[in-house]
Scaffold this motif. Sequence first.
Motif, PDB file in Angstrom:
ATOM      1  N   VAL A  91      68.118  57.687 100.471  1.00 52.41           N
ATOM      2  CA  VAL A  91      67.344  56.664 100.401  1.00 52.41           C
ATOM      3  C   VAL A  91      65.847  57.595  99.691  1.00 52.41           C
ATOM      4  CG1 VAL A  91      66.253  54.765 101.302  1.00 52.41           C
ATOM      5  CG2 VAL A  91      68.407  55.539 102.185  1.00 52.41           C
ATOM      6  N   LEU A  92      65.544  56.943  98.656  1.00 54.85           N
ATOM      7  CA  LEU A  92      64.397  57.506  98.214  1.00 54.85           C
ATOM      8  C   LEU A  92      63.329  56.629  98.451  1.00 54.85           C
ATOM      9  CD1 LEU A  92      65.228  59.150  94.942  1.00 54.85           C
ATOM     10  CD2 LEU A  92      65.390  60.325  97.201  1.00 54.85           C
ATOM     11  N   CYS A  93      62.213  56.997  99.098  1.00 52.19           N
ATOM     12  CA  CYS A  93      61.007  55.894  99.475  1.00 52.19           C
ATOM     13  C   CYS A  93      59.770  56.893  98.957  1.00 52.19           C
ATOM     14  CB  CYS A  93      60.728  55.662 100.854  1.00 52.19           C
ATOM     15  SG  CYS A  93      60.244  56.900 101.948  1.00 52.19           S
ATOM     16  N   GLY A  94      58.591  55.779  98.862  1.00 56.74           N
ATOM     17  CA  GLY A  94      57.235  56.295  98.166  1.00 56.74           C
ATOM     18  C   GLY A  94      56.545  55.195  97.473  1.00 56.74           C
ATOM     19  N   MET A  95      55.555  55.591  97.203  1.00 50.35           N
ATOM     20  CA  MET A  95      54.552  54.544  96.493  1.00 50.35           C
ATOM     21  C   MET A  95      55.171  54.004  95.182  1.00 50.35           C
ATOM     22  SD  MET A  95      51.914  53.847  98.109  1.00 50.35           S
ATOM     23  CE  MET A  95      50.667  53.478  96.856  1.00 50.35           C
ATOM     24  N   MET A  96      54.649  52.975  94.481  1.00 46.56           N
ATOM     25  CA  MET A  96      54.951  52.707  93.268  1.00 46.56           C
ATOM     26  C   MET A  96      54.481  53.963  92.328  1.00 46.56           C
ATOM     27  SD  MET A  96      52.987  48.950  92.966  1.00 46.56           S
ATOM     28  CE  MET A  96      52.280  49.204  94.576  1.00 46.56           C
ATOM     29  N   GLY A  97      55.226  54.366  91.346  1.00 45.16           N
ATOM     30  CA  GLY A  97      54.963  55.495  90.472  1.00 45.16           C
ATOM     31  C   GLY A  97      55.276  56.626  91.002  1.00 45.16           C
ATOM     32  N   ALA A  98      55.804  56.926  92.159  1.00 46.77           N
ATOM     33  CA  ALA A  98      56.098  58.260  92.724  1.00 46.77           C
ATOM     34  C   ALA A  98      57.598  58.665  91.939  1.00 46.77           C
ATOM     35  CB  ALA A  98      56.467  58.050  94.333  1.00 46.77           C
ATOM     36  N   GLY A  99      58.169  58.084  91.171  1.00 52.02           N
ATOM     37  CA  GLY A  99      59.436  58.484  90.421  1.00 52.02           C
ATOM     38  C   GLY A  99      60.645  58.465  91.077  1.00 52.02           C
ATOM     39  N   LYS A 100      60.741  57.396  91.858  1.00 56.83           N
ATOM     40  CA  LYS A 100      61.771  56.941  92.859  1.00 56.83           C
ATOM     41  C   LYS A 100      63.159  56.527  91.875  1.00 56.83           C
ATOM     42  CE  LYS A 100      59.799  53.821  94.711  1.00 56.83           C
ATOM     43  NZ  LYS A 100      58.490  53.319  94.964  1.00 56.83           N
ATOM     44  N   SER A 101      62.919  56.032  90.808  1.00 60.50           N
ATOM     45  CA  SER A 101      64.141  55.575  90.148  1.00 60.50           C
ATOM     46  C   SER A 101      64.499  56.561  89.408  1.00 60.50           C
ATOM     47  CB  SER A 101      63.735  54.294  89.074  1.00 60.50           C
ATOM     48  OG  SER A 101      63.302  53.159  90.053  1.00 60.50           O
ATOM     49  N   THR A 102      63.654  57.326  88.592  1.00 60.56           N
ATOM     50  CA  THR A 102      64.062  58.457  87.558  1.00 60.56           C
ATOM     51  C   THR A 102      64.827  59.635  88.420  1.00 60.56           C
ATOM     52  OG1 THR A 102      62.022  57.799  86.450  1.00 60.56           O
ATOM     53  CG2 THR A 102      63.227  59.594  85.431  1.00 60.56           C
ATOM     54  N   VAL A 103      64.138  59.855  89.519  1.00 65.36           N
ATOM     55  CA  VAL A 103      64.657  61.210  90.408  1.00 65.36           C
ATOM     56  C   VAL A 103      65.935  60.734  90.946  1.00 65.36           C
ATOM     57  CG1 VAL A 103      64.020  62.472  92.533  1.00 65.36           C
ATOM     58  CG2 VAL A 103      62.400  62.048  90.856  1.00 65.36           C
TER      59      VAL A 103
ATOM     60  N   TYR B 239      63.445  66.178  86.895  1.00 60.52           N
ATOM     61  CA  TYR B 239      64.743  66.903  87.471  1.00 60.52           C
ATOM     62  C   TYR B 239      64.710  67.929  88.444  1.00 60.52           C
ATOM     63  CZ  TYR B 239      63.560  70.797  84.115  1.00 60.52           C
ATOM     64  OH  TYR B 239      62.888  71.975  83.751  1.00 60.52           O
ATOM     65  N   GLU B 240      63.430  68.656  88.332  1.00 59.31           N
ATOM     66  CA  GLU B 240      62.980  69.629  89.363  1.00 59.31           C
ATOM     67  C   GLU B 240      63.079  69.011  90.837  1.00 59.31           C
ATOM     68  OE1 GLU B 240      60.167  72.675  86.959  1.00 59.31           O
ATOM     69  OE2 GLU B 240      59.284  71.023  87.998  1.00 59.31           O
ATOM     70  N   ILE B 241      62.376  67.785  91.003  1.00 62.82           N
ATOM     71  CA  ILE B 241      62.400  67.242  92.279  1.00 62.82           C
ATOM     72  C   ILE B 241      63.871  66.897  92.755  1.00 62.82           C
ATOM     73  CG2 ILE B 241      61.539  65.152  93.426  1.00 62.82           C
ATOM     74  CD1 ILE B 241      59.480  64.921  91.121  1.00 62.82           C
ATOM     75  N   ALA B 242      64.674  66.250  91.853  1.00 66.70           N
ATOM     76  CA  ALA B 242      66.071  65.992  92.007  1.00 66.70           C
ATOM     77  C   ALA B 242      66.751  66.973  92.682  1.00 66.70           C
ATOM     78  CB  ALA B 242      66.736  65.307  90.974  1.00 66.70           C
ATOM     79  N   ARG B 243      66.432  68.328  91.840  1.00 65.37           N
ATOM     80  CA  ARG B 243      67.344  69.654  92.213  1.00 65.37           C
ATOM     81  C   ARG B 243      66.614  69.912  93.877  1.00 65.37           C
ATOM     82  NH1 ARG B 243      70.945  72.863  91.380  1.00 65.37           N
ATOM     83  NH2 ARG B 243      71.559  71.780  89.318  1.00 65.37           N
ATOM     84  N   GLU B 244      65.653  70.050  93.906  1.00 66.42           N
ATOM     85  CA  GLU B 244      65.000  70.277  95.175  1.00 66.42           C
ATOM     86  C   GLU B 244      65.518  69.528  96.281  1.00 66.42           C
ATOM     87  OE1 GLU B 244      60.608  70.531  95.489  1.00 66.42           O
ATOM     88  OE2 GLU B 244      60.765  70.323  97.675  1.00 66.42           O
ATOM     89  N   ILE B 245      65.578  68.303  96.043  1.00 65.92           N
ATOM     90  CA  ILE B 245      66.258  67.401  97.204  1.00 65.92           C
ATOM     91  C   ILE B 245      67.621  67.620  97.396  1.00 65.92           C
ATOM     92  CG2 ILE B 245      66.891  64.903  97.752  1.00 65.92           C
ATOM     93  CD1 ILE B 245      64.402  64.090  96.012  1.00 65.92           C
ATOM     94  N   PHE B 246      68.397  67.958  96.345  1.00 70.33           N
ATOM     95  CA  PHE B 246      69.643  68.161  96.364  1.00 70.33           C
ATOM     96  C   PHE B 246      69.939  69.554  97.175  1.00 70.33           C
ATOM     97  CE2 PHE B 246      73.546  70.224  94.381  1.00 70.33           C
ATOM     98  CZ  PHE B 246      74.554  69.364  94.691  1.00 70.33           C
ATOM     99  N   GLU B 247      69.025  70.670  97.040  1.00 70.95           N
ATOM    100  CA  GLU B 247      69.266  71.731  97.669  1.00 70.95           C
ATOM    101  C   GLU B 247      68.871  71.778  99.009  1.00 70.95           C
ATOM    102  OE1 GLU B 247      66.987  74.618  94.969  1.00 70.95           O
ATOM    103  OE2 GLU B 247      68.591  74.548  93.638  1.00 70.95           O
ATOM    104  N   ARG B 248      67.777  70.987  99.301  1.00 72.42           N
ATOM    105  CA  ARG B 248      67.139  70.583 100.819  1.00 72.42           C
ATOM    106  C   ARG B 248      68.202  69.797 101.508  1.00 72.42           C
ATOM    107  NH1 ARG B 248      61.089  69.562 100.492  1.00 72.42           N
ATOM    108  NH2 ARG B 248      61.221  69.753 102.927  1.00 72.42           N
ATOM    109  N   LEU B 249      68.914  69.085 100.959  1.00 75.74           N
ATOM    110  CA  LEU B 249      69.890  68.122 101.611  1.00 75.74           C
ATOM    111  C   LEU B 249      71.149  68.889 101.715  1.00 75.74           C
ATOM    112  CD1 LEU B 249      69.084  64.469 100.915  1.00 75.74           C
ATOM    113  CD2 LEU B 249      68.571  65.670 102.945  1.00 75.74           C
ATOM    114  N   GLU B 250      71.535  69.668 101.144  1.00 78.28           N
ATOM    115  CA  GLU B 250      72.732  70.387 101.164  1.00 78.28           C
ATOM    116  C   GLU B 250      73.429  70.476 102.189  1.00 78.28           C
ATOM    117  OE1 GLU B 250      73.348  74.033  98.795  1.00 78.28           O
ATOM    118  OE2 GLU B 250      74.951  73.313  97.868  1.00 78.28           O
ATOM    119  N   GLY B 251      74.864  70.310 102.507  1.00 75.67           N
ATOM    120  CA  GLY B 251      75.321  70.301 103.818  1.00 75.67           C
ATOM    121  C   GLY B 251      75.389  68.951 104.421  1.00 75.67           C
ATOM    122  N   ALA B 252      74.213  68.026 104.134  1.00 76.89           N
ATOM    123  CA  ALA B 252      74.227  66.781 104.683  1.00 76.89           C
ATOM    124  C   ALA B 252      74.619  65.927 103.717  1.00 76.89           C
ATOM    125  CB  ALA B 252      72.922  66.381 105.010  1.00 76.89           C
TER     126      ALA B 252
END
Length: 168
Positions: free
Chosen positions: A4-16, A154-167
């Motif tokens: 689940v991605l949360c954050g302010m308007m303009g944080a990039g939740k949809s694109t990421v 795409y860097e943000i998406a990759r970072e989340i992917f790597e940091r959540l890996e396993g989960a």
Amino acid sequence: MNVVLCGMMGAGKSTVGFQLARLAGKKWVDTDYLIEKRYGKISDIFASRGEAYFRALETDTVRSLSQKDGLVISTGGGLVMREENCALLKENGKIVFLRAKLQTLLSRVKLDGTRPLLKEGNVEEKLTALLEERMPVYERVSDLIVDTDGKKKYEIAREIFERLEGAL
Ligand code: S3P
């Protein structure tokens, strides 16, 4: 499990969210989009029924999404302010906070005049007040915080992917 991605308007939740779903082999959904598909434009919902009604639609949406699995869920900026929504989302998901500085958010929301909460008055003042009120909540409810300033989507998406890996 859902992400689940949360954050302010303009944080990039949809694109990421869209990019993360591709990386993780999950399905991407967006709560604002689901609400608009069913009930019409968010700005019209705010104008005709008010914010409280919109918040109830968000909770209905969360209730049905929390029954599902394998999703990346991009949320509207105010959604995790309701404890009930967080509890439902956490039953089967990890909450990721896309943290961004005021200037980053401002540069993104200024390009787009569709957000009812920023419609009247000074955008910078409103965003500042919302950020102050919401930041502690985003930080408290999230399982993972990702700083997004100066990073490409795409860097943000990759970072989340790597940091959540396993989960995932
Ligand atoms: C809101 C953010 C919007 C949308 C609605 C309310 C908020 O979504 O849900 O206008 O309270 O911050 P985005 O965060 O996708 O702009």
